[in-house]
Write a protein that holds these residues in place. Sequence first.
Motif, PDB file in Angstrom:
ATOM      1  N   GLY A   1      -5.383  10.136  41.035  1.00  0.00           N
ATOM      2  CA  GLY A   1      -4.098  10.404  40.430  1.00  0.00           C
ATOM      3  C   GLY A   1      -4.152  11.479  39.365  1.00  0.00           C
TER       4      GLY A   1
ATOM      5  N   ARG B   1      -4.939   5.731  31.752  1.00  0.00           N
ATOM      6  CA  ARG B   1      -4.002   5.319  32.793  1.00  0.00           C
ATOM      7  C   ARG B   1      -3.154   4.156  32.316  1.00  0.00           C
ATOM      8  NH1 ARG B   1      -8.443   4.931  37.480  1.00  0.00           N
ATOM      9  NH2 ARG B   1      -7.023   3.329  38.260  1.00  0.00           N
ATOM     10  N   SER B   2      -1.859   4.220  32.568  1.00  0.00           N
ATOM     11  CA  SER B   2      -0.962   3.151  32.157  1.00  0.00           C
ATOM     12  C   SER B   2      -1.186   1.917  33.021  1.00  0.00           C
ATOM     13  CB  SER B   2       0.499   3.606  32.277  1.00  0.00           C
ATOM     14  OG  SER B   2       0.792   4.015  33.599  1.00  0.00           O
TER      15      SER B   2
ATOM     16  N   VAL C   1      -2.560  12.140  35.464  1.00  0.00           N
ATOM     17  CA  VAL C   1      -1.942  11.527  34.294  1.00  0.00           C
ATOM     18  C   VAL C   1      -1.613  12.622  33.288  1.00  0.00           C
ATOM     19  CG1 VAL C   1      -2.228   9.911  32.389  1.00  0.00           C
ATOM     20  CG2 VAL C   1      -3.216   9.378  34.627  1.00  0.00           C
TER      21      VAL C   1
ATOM     22  N   ASP D   1      -8.202  12.148  38.216  1.00  0.00           N
ATOM     23  CA  ASP D   1      -9.306  11.302  38.654  1.00  0.00           C
ATOM     24  C   ASP D   1      -9.230  11.094  40.160  1.00  0.00           C
ATOM     25  OD1 ASP D   1      -8.137   8.279  39.187  1.00  0.00           O
ATOM     26  OD2 ASP D   1      -6.979   9.339  37.664  1.00  0.00           O
TER      27      ASP D   1
ATOM     28  N   SER E   1       2.493   9.498  35.241  1.00  0.00           N
ATOM     29  CA  SER E   1       1.362   9.554  36.164  1.00  0.00           C
ATOM     30  C   SER E   1       1.866   9.441  37.594  1.00  0.00           C
ATOM     31  CB  SER E   1       0.365   8.419  35.877  1.00  0.00           C
ATOM     32  OG  SER E   1       0.928   7.161  36.169  1.00  0.00           O
TER      33      SER E   1
ATOM     34  N   GLU F   1      -3.282  -3.992  38.416  1.00  0.00           N
ATOM     35  CA  GLU F   1      -3.637  -2.611  38.090  1.00  0.00           C
ATOM     36  C   GLU F   1      -4.963  -2.555  37.333  1.00  0.00           C
ATOM     37  OE1 GLU F   1      -2.328   0.251  38.891  1.00  0.00           O
ATOM     38  OE2 GLU F   1      -0.695  -0.613  40.060  1.00  0.00           O
TER      39      GLU F   1
ATOM     40  N   ASP G   1     -10.883   5.554  31.722  1.00  0.00           N
ATOM     41  CA  ASP G   1      -9.797   5.229  32.636  1.00  0.00           C
ATOM     42  C   ASP G   1      -8.745   4.333  32.003  1.00  0.00           C
ATOM     43  OD1 ASP G   1     -10.847   6.771  34.606  1.00  0.00           O
ATOM     44  OD2 ASP G   1     -11.498   5.123  35.897  1.00  0.00           O
TER      45      ASP G   1
ATOM     46  N   ASN H   1      -0.340  12.770  29.446  1.00  0.00           N
ATOM     47  CA  ASN H   1      -0.134  11.877  28.311  1.00  0.00           C
ATOM     48  C   ASN H   1      -0.312  12.639  26.999  1.00  0.00           C
ATOM     49  OD1 ASN H   1      -0.020   9.816  26.449  1.00  0.00           O
ATOM     50  ND2 ASN H   1      -1.514   8.518  27.484  1.00  0.00           N
TER      51      ASN H   1
ATOM     52  N   ARG I   1       0.003   8.439  41.238  1.00  0.00           N
ATOM     53  CA  ARG I   1      -1.254   7.933  41.769  1.00  0.00           C
ATOM     54  C   ARG I   1      -1.142   7.657  43.264  1.00  0.00           C
ATOM     55  NH1 ARG I   1      -4.791   7.534  38.458  1.00  0.00           N
ATOM     56  NH2 ARG I   1      -6.128   6.441  39.945  1.00  0.00           N
TER      57      ARG I   1
ATOM     58  N   ARG J   1     -13.847  12.769  37.240  1.00  0.00           N
ATOM     59  CA  ARG J   1     -12.836  12.757  36.191  1.00  0.00           C
ATOM     60  C   ARG J   1     -12.784  14.161  35.576  1.00  0.00           C
ATOM     61  NH1 ARG J   1     -12.609   8.861  38.790  1.00  0.00           N
ATOM     62  NH2 ARG J   1     -12.542   6.666  38.145  1.00  0.00           N
TER      63      ARG J   1
ATOM     64  N   TYR K   1      -5.060  14.598  32.733  1.00  0.00           N
ATOM     65  CA  TYR K   1      -6.248  13.864  33.185  1.00  0.00           C
ATOM     66  C   TYR K   1      -6.144  13.652  34.684  1.00  0.00           C
ATOM     67  CZ  TYR K   1      -9.791  10.092  33.105  1.00  0.00           C
ATOM     68  OH  TYR K   1     -10.904   9.305  33.298  1.00  0.00           O
TER      69      TYR K   1
END
Length: 753
Positions: free
Chosen positions: A652, A126-127, A654, A621, A664, A133, A122, A656, A666, A611, A619
């Motif tokens: 969300g 994820r950013s 993603v 999740d 992303s 966050e 994760d 990347n 979410r 996931r 990605y």
Amino acid sequence: MHKIIILPILLCFAAPCYAQSAAGTIVDQSSHLPLGGVTVEAGEARQTVTTRDDGRFAFKHLPAGVQKITFHMAGYRTRTLPVAEVAGMADTVFLSSQATQLADVLVSANRINPYKTISENDIRMRSISNAQEVLRMVPGLFIGQHQGGGKAEQIFLRGFDNDHGTDINMSVDGMPINMVSHAHGQGYADSHFIIPETIEHTTYEKGMYNPEKGDLAVTGFVNFHTANAIPQSLVRAEAGQYNTYRVLGMVDLLGEKTKEKGQSWYAASEYRYSNSYFDNPQHFKRFNFFTKYYGRLNARNYLSATASTMYSQWKASGQIPESAVAEGIIGFYGAIDPNEGGVTARTSLNATLTTSLSDNDLLKNQLYYSHYTFDLHSNFTFFLEDTVHGDEIRQRESRDLMGYNGSYAHESHLGNSHLRSELGINLRWDGTLGSALTHTVNKFTEIRPVKLGNISELGAGAYVSETLSLTNRLTINAGLRYDHFNYRYDNKLATDSTLQGVGRYKANNQVVSPKIKVSYQLSDKAQLYWFAGRGFHSNDARAVVAANGLPTLPTAIGSDIGTVLKPTKNLLLHAAVWYSRLQQEYVYGGDGGTVEFSGPTRRLGMDFSARYQPLRALYLDVDVNYAHGRATKDPKGANYIPLAPVWSSTGGIVYNKGTGLNGSLRYRWLGDRPANENYSLKAAGYFVNDLVVNYTKRRYEVGVTVNNLFNVKWKETQFETETRLQHQQPVDGIAFTAGTKFFATAHITYFFH
């Protein structure tokens, strides 16, 4: 207990009958620093071990037929080597980083923490834009801010309203974040001194099953790990709505030549300003500085040393009554008392020495120190108690926090069974001066002191943990923990309603906490586990010394049954059902300076996580969580647990690719929940979306972050509160803090070496 400690010593003399061995140290190819937490798999035998913090691993007795060793870690290219080559590589195996792939995730009973595979993936996929966050990385953990960003968040997890940290243990690089006997609430956990870009990964577990964790670890624990080295230096500038600005710098202080010597030192600093989205401008400002050295002192010793300082100041809109908004007295984003807000600061030093001993033993010694100040102005009831001056309160303290964590780990074998034994000691002392609660007007004009005194609290804990891999499929961890607390409160206030005059009050208490974990691997695609144990949270020193011998160290009993599944190479599933029961307790209410009684509770719940990575750059999740909680001594219909979350979900998408266009989308959803014991008042749920879009190249990145993409009106925190506005009658209802409006910020980042 003596038998548990002697067991690993006896097992050291067992005579194994296996034919070959393999050992080494795994390091990052770029930074040349050791990699802990790598899963090392002995090919055909399906045996696995995990590298220690110093990157070391060892198979002392492998079956003769094993020919290859494979190394697995999220964010690194899986590598397979012949056993003979590993044994002859001068103890060093290099792993190179790559985009995180679920296909590389290995399901193994050796991983006694079932959340490890999820957490590793994760945080790399994820950013992360802020410290909040990072908290949301824990599946099922929700946070709520009710002073706009300067105050610690309210935390919800597993059917608990943890307030600001009462039943969740939080740390960074092993140094506690929670503040015990805090002026505002027990376990107060303000993580805003952490610069989010410095966090490399998190370790977390739900429940009370880890013997290393003592006080407050009831719903679970979260440990943030800052990066030992940064891949490159950077400068970042952000600007957005509501006069929001942020600048960040991260600089490598040693350069490329020192990496081959196993040395790293970097510094990071940020400054943030925002008026926020409320009608009453917040003039929020925060400064953070952090620096970390990590390096090899010699062949056996690694030193990690960090220093940080934070200063934050803000005004707040606070909690406002629904009735005042409904009557048009104020708007949804308005404020009643413009004097709410606060100032806080924290300066910390933290050092850990990791020593590799003979026979693959590992010794860790950690010392930490923090100086902390806190000054908060709040008004929850407005003119309910004092119809002339209002009910504004001021909470403040100055604190020194210092401690020591030590552990000794030994690995041995009994036939084909691998045993890891660990002994640990935790010492922590908190000393506060001028811990005060005061009824004020216009922030600093004192009307009536409610609490004033100095607190000294010493916590000492010791634990033993035995992890035995009986077979390649079955691993058992048994732990036993003992904690002792000494409290001293020097009361400076003759009118304190909970004590019998000015003077020194003392108390102590202790608790023993057994734990057990059983993990079984059905196949290379499925792992089953069962956990059970006892945990606890300590109470405020002012509540303990006022309790006159009544029990003030309530325990929690819990159990989990779960599974980790990987039905296909790109799909990872985790599911668990859990149970917890809490004893009755005495609680110090920081906002009123009173000691309150809370009866026993019972909770039953379900967690589910998925996931999925259909493409290398895509990605997905989702986490879904349910909790059913009730007070066990109250009659049906009047036994709801106020503010306890019931249904919640996050998820969300993603995208990347590493370079080029990334982003992303979410969501987070929190269902309706009771606001009081009979559910006559409801804390309304919400569904909020966030969007991140970045364009990344080797030297720069530009991007946009949007919070509350669809601009819904939502209530971030809610409480049942009896309030009175000036010249009006009291109203018992919901008071809330409004969640963010549509909030867009843009950033540009420049990378350099």
